[in-house]
Design a protein around this motif. Sequence first.
Motif, mmCIF file in Angstrom:
data_model
loop_
_atom_site.group_PDB
_atom_site.id
_atom_site.type_symbol
_atom_site.label_atom_id
_atom_site.label_comp_id
_atom_site.label_asym_id
_atom_site.label_seq_id
_atom_site.Cartn_x
_atom_site.Cartn_y
_atom_site.Cartn_z
ATOM 1 N N SER A 1 0.828 -1.205 0.000
ATOM 2 C CA SER A 1 0.000 0.000 0.000
ATOM 3 C C SER A 1 0.867 1.261 0.000
ATOM 4 O O SER A 1 0.564 2.234 -0.706
ATOM 5 C CB SER A 1 -0.939 0.002 1.211
ATOM 6 O OG SER A 1 -0.218 -0.119 2.422
ATOM 7 N N GLU B 1 -0.970 -9.324 6.082
ATOM 8 C CA GLU B 1 -2.135 -8.810 5.376
ATOM 9 C C GLU B 1 -2.970 -7.927 6.294
ATOM 10 O O GLU B 1 -3.552 -6.929 5.861
ATOM 11 C CB GLU B 1 -2.974 -9.956 4.827
ATOM 12 C CG GLU B 1 -4.142 -9.486 3.970
ATOM 13 C CD GLU B 1 -4.829 -10.613 3.248
ATOM 14 O OE1 GLU B 1 -5.789 -10.323 2.501
ATOM 15 O OE2 GLU B 1 -4.424 -11.771 3.415
ATOM 16 N N ARG C 1 -4.163 -4.102 5.572
ATOM 17 C CA ARG C 1 -5.541 -3.617 5.668
ATOM 18 C C ARG C 1 -5.625 -2.398 6.579
ATOM 19 O O ARG C 1 -6.410 -1.472 6.314
ATOM 20 C CB ARG C 1 -6.462 -4.724 6.197
ATOM 21 C CG ARG C 1 -6.788 -5.799 5.186
ATOM 22 C CD ARG C 1 -7.805 -6.790 5.743
ATOM 23 N NE ARG C 1 -9.085 -6.148 6.026
ATOM 24 C CZ ARG C 1 -10.044 -5.975 5.120
ATOM 25 N NH1 ARG C 1 -9.869 -6.357 3.868
ATOM 26 N NH2 ARG C 1 -11.199 -5.402 5.466
ATOM 27 N N ASP D 1 -8.595 -2.635 -2.914
ATOM 28 C CA ASP D 1 -9.268 -3.077 -1.700
ATOM 29 C C ASP D 1 -10.740 -2.662 -1.699
ATOM 30 O O ASP D 1 -11.601 -3.417 -1.245
ATOM 31 C CB ASP D 1 -8.562 -2.512 -0.470
ATOM 32 C CG ASP D 1 -7.231 -3.182 -0.220
ATOM 33 O OD1 ASP D 1 -7.181 -4.082 0.631
ATOM 34 O OD2 ASP D 1 -6.245 -2.830 -0.880
#
Length: 327
Positions: free
Chosen positions: A112, A147, A151, A241
């Motif tokens: 990200s 992960e 998020r 996402d």
Amino acid sequence: MHAFHVSYTVDPEQVAAAVAALETEVATGKPAGFAVQVADDRPIRVPDRDPAGSWKAETVGAARVDPDRLARVRTLAAGWHAGAEAGLCALEAVAYVAGEPHSDQPACASPSLAAFIGTWSDRLSQDARDALILPLVPRLVGTRGSEALERRRVALVVDWLVRTHVPAWFRLAKLNVEADELANRPVVADVADLAAWFDHLKWARKRAAVANPTLRQTGTGVRAAAWDAAHQAAWAAIRDDLDAAGSRIFAAGWDAAYAAAYAAARAWGKAPLEPTRRALQESALALVERMIGTRETDLRELGSGGADPSSDAAAHPPVRHDAEAQA
């Protein structure tokens, strides 16, 4: 070689054309027949999840910055390069200082953060790229995590878009009540939380569009401000996402993007746009700092009922439009 997929950042010209075509369709009742042209922007390449759904399991805990290599990186270029001798973009520089093979897919970096920084860097001027992005290069080394950590970082970006970016443009457009309503909503701690924003963002988009000139009429200045490099970087970091979370959440993300653009158009000709754009750029830099600073230990503390540091007022200072903020 790292597996990757291709996703595109928002092209403001195409968005404006699409909105104008849809407005015409609503007014005339005739299908717009709008065809999306080929995007001019380079694709943003982000590492894929493996079939099991976890991030590629390179060992990144031991990732270290090579001080000699870091000393050689004195400027950043835009775009992909065949080798370090031809120049280094931000992500290639991350791989280089970490001692990895030449790539714009550094194994040591958070996906990200890589999507955010890679997009932002490529869309800045040379001076701005070296001033804002170059100091961040060594700090991205070793940021790849679980992960769950990804998020959380994506949620930080979503939260910034809906509680900082959109309200900033609303305040410039003198929609202060609406801006406060969005800014004071609960923190977005996970992408799934955006489902609760669906009606609020849909309403915000409609409110900003009331008695408002079309994006086509306001010209490129409005689009360049509302869809600037920082906004495109944020979208690149969260788009996949949002898409994976379902159509309702993806639609909420688009409503936030359009609401900001419509609010900028509403303010056009009444207030200068550049100070707000610059203030949001500084706010985006603070966002990146929070993304880098978020670690696995923070997730464990949250799971144990600890306070969320991103909910602190200091972590989300309002974007100001006064003379001091514009200096």
